[in-house]
Design an enzyme around this catalytic site. Structure first.
Site, mmCIF file in Angstrom:
data_model
loop_
_atom_site.group_PDB
_atom_site.id
_atom_site.type_symbol
_atom_site.label_atom_id
_atom_site.label_comp_id
_atom_site.label_asym_id
_atom_site.label_seq_id
_atom_site.Cartn_x
_atom_site.Cartn_y
_atom_site.Cartn_z
ATOM 1 C CE LYS A 35 1.485 -36.283 -62.001
ATOM 2 N NZ LYS A 35 1.703 -36.946 -63.318
ATOM 3 C CE1 TYR A 255 -4.184 -53.645 -32.775
ATOM 4 C CE2 TYR A 255 -2.806 -52.324 -34.042
ATOM 5 C CZ TYR A 255 -3.653 -52.531 -33.301
ATOM 6 O OH TYR A 255 -4.195 -51.580 -32.693
HETATM 7 C C1 LIG Z 1 3.032 -37.162 -63.888
HETATM 8 C C2 LIG Z 1 3.479 -36.822 -65.095
HETATM 9 C C3 LIG Z 1 4.615 -36.404 -65.503
HETATM 10 C C4 LIG Z 1 5.679 -36.348 -64.541
HETATM 11 O O1 LIG Z 1 6.233 -37.645 -64.446
HETATM 12 P P1 LIG Z 1 7.598 -37.768 -63.261
HETATM 13 O O2 LIG Z 1 7.523 -39.577 -63.937
HETATM 14 O O3 LIG Z 1 6.960 -37.847 -61.767
HETATM 15 O O4 LIG Z 1 8.713 -37.032 -63.882
HETATM 16 C C5 LIG Z 1 4.813 -35.868 -66.645
HETATM 17 N N1 LIG Z 1 4.055 -35.948 -67.728
HETATM 18 C C6 LIG Z 1 2.613 -36.215 -67.512
HETATM 19 C C7 LIG Z 1 1.558 -36.311 -68.601
HETATM 20 C C8 LIG Z 1 2.358 -36.903 -66.146
HETATM 21 O O5 LIG Z 1 1.192 -37.565 -65.770
#
Ligand SMILES: *Cc1c(COP(=O)(O)O)cnc(C)c1O
Length: 359
Positions: A35, A255
């Site tokens: 994702k 800055y």
């Molecule tokens: C993002 C997510 C993961 C992966 O999590 P990590 O901590 O990056 O391994 C797994 N399951 C769900 C439902 C998620 O939203």
């Protein structure tokens, strides 16, 4: 000449990490979580490199559609699923597997007339209290899905851990107990573990595991580096030195002028800033690698540039490579200096930063 801000992607590190996670969960199939543009790395190149993943997970349906349009053929779960008939139809058309977490979704499924049924992941809220059915309603919805002609049987069963990165926290064991109570005796395949679950909670391994951050070679744990688990960083964020200036004691840099030279200072300017995703809140001592040597950040991070103290790095010259995190400089360390987590740093790398696949 070395290009300006770019993210080098080491796909060998990526496949190394996948293989390592497989050895840590030898009886599980791996759903690689890609994702948010594969945590900033680029969802399509990452998916193409992970030929060995059993499935992928994305958050939203449009992320899944893009992967299909790029020719990705593995199974793809959509962690947020759909909230309309139109979005459900996209799942069916592109062979995407929605997570079913709400009554609304079950109503939509029952009312739908799909050309082909969808595989679904039925989600139990075992304690995170974000998405998923509560224990009181879970089995009723499982029964409804098992009778639904729009659903390919049997549904997969899924839950998500809220505290798995805290090794001392007993909330995880409570979640695991609650889930196993609800699914006891059912033949359906299950999925519980994220990266932290996979690495630290052996009884969270099920038929499927869902690592995200660990695949990219960063640690899910607050007090651990990925290297300690044998993981290798996939992204190395780099740029180049574009100017060097000699300042005297008392000169203020950047800055607000809140950083003031306490001695004659050889200062370097590197072409990267918060407009590239480098954190604006990185504290003045955040390490930066210049030609392989650690030097401290000084002054405030600006949109396109940062300033570093090169006084102890006398051989540095304009054009030299500057590494912000990745190989030789763990992203966990930078996250600590910026009071954030590696997830945020990786996701925040902006489109201006060219992703360059190494080799
Ligand atoms: C993002 C997510 C993961 C992966 O999590 P990590 O901590 O990056 O391994 C797994 N399951 C769900 C439902 C998620 O939203």
């Amino acid at each position: 000449m070395l290009p300006s801000a770019h993210a080098l992607l080491d796909m060998e590190a990526l496949t190394h990490n996948l293989a390592l996670l497989r050895r840590r969960a030898p009886h599980s199939k791996i759903m690689a979580v890609i994702k948010a543009n594969a945590y900033g790395h680029g969802a399509i190149p990452v998916a193409l490199a992970l030929t060995d993943a059993d499935a992928f997970a994305v958050a939203r349906v449009d992320e899944g559609v893009s992967l299909r349009e790029a020719g990705i053929h593995q199974r793809i779960a959509v962690l947020q699923g759909f909230i309309s008939t139109v979005e459900l139809a996209l799942h069916s058309r592109f062979d995407l597997e929605p997570v079913i977490h709400s009554a609304l979704q079950v109503d939509i499924l029952e009312a739908a007339a799909l050309d082909k049924p969808v595989s679904v992941w039925l989600k139990l809220d075992s304690g995170m209290h974000r998405l998923g059915f509560g224990v009181k309603e879970f089995s009723a919805y499982r029964t409804r899905l098992s009778l639904c002609h729009s659903v390919r049987q049997p549904p997969f069963l899924i839950t998500h851990l809220a505290n798995a990165d805290e090794l001392e926290d007993n909330a995880t064991q409570c979640q695991l107990d609650l889930f196993s109570d609800q699914v006891a005796g059912l033949p359906n395949e299950r999925s519980i573990a994220n990266s932290a679950g996979l690495l630290a909670w052996e009884n969270s391994l099920a038929e499927w595991v869902r690592p995200g951050i660990a695949l990219y070679g960063a640690s899910p744990f607050p007090n651990r580096t990925a290297a300690e688990d044998g993981l290798r960083p996939v992204m190395t964020l780099r740029t180049r030195l574009i100017a060097i200036k000699h300042l005297k004691a008392g000169d203020a840099v950047g800055y607000g002028g809140d950083w003031v030279c306490s001695r004659p200072t050889r200062m370097g300017v590197a072409a990267i800033g918060y407009g590239d995703g480098y954190p604006r809140h990185a504290s003045p001592d955040t390490p930066v690698l210049v030609g392989g040597q650690r030097v401290p950040l000084i002054g405030r991070v600006s949109m396109d540039m940062i300033t570093v103290d090169l006084t102890e790095c006398c051989q540095a010259k304009v054009g030299d490579a500057v590494t912000l995190w990745g190989e030789g400089l763990p992203v966990e360390e930078i996250a600590r200096h910026a009071q954030t987590i590696p997830y945020v740093l990786l996701c925040n790398v902006t489109p201006r930063v060219k992703r360059v696949v190494r080799g």
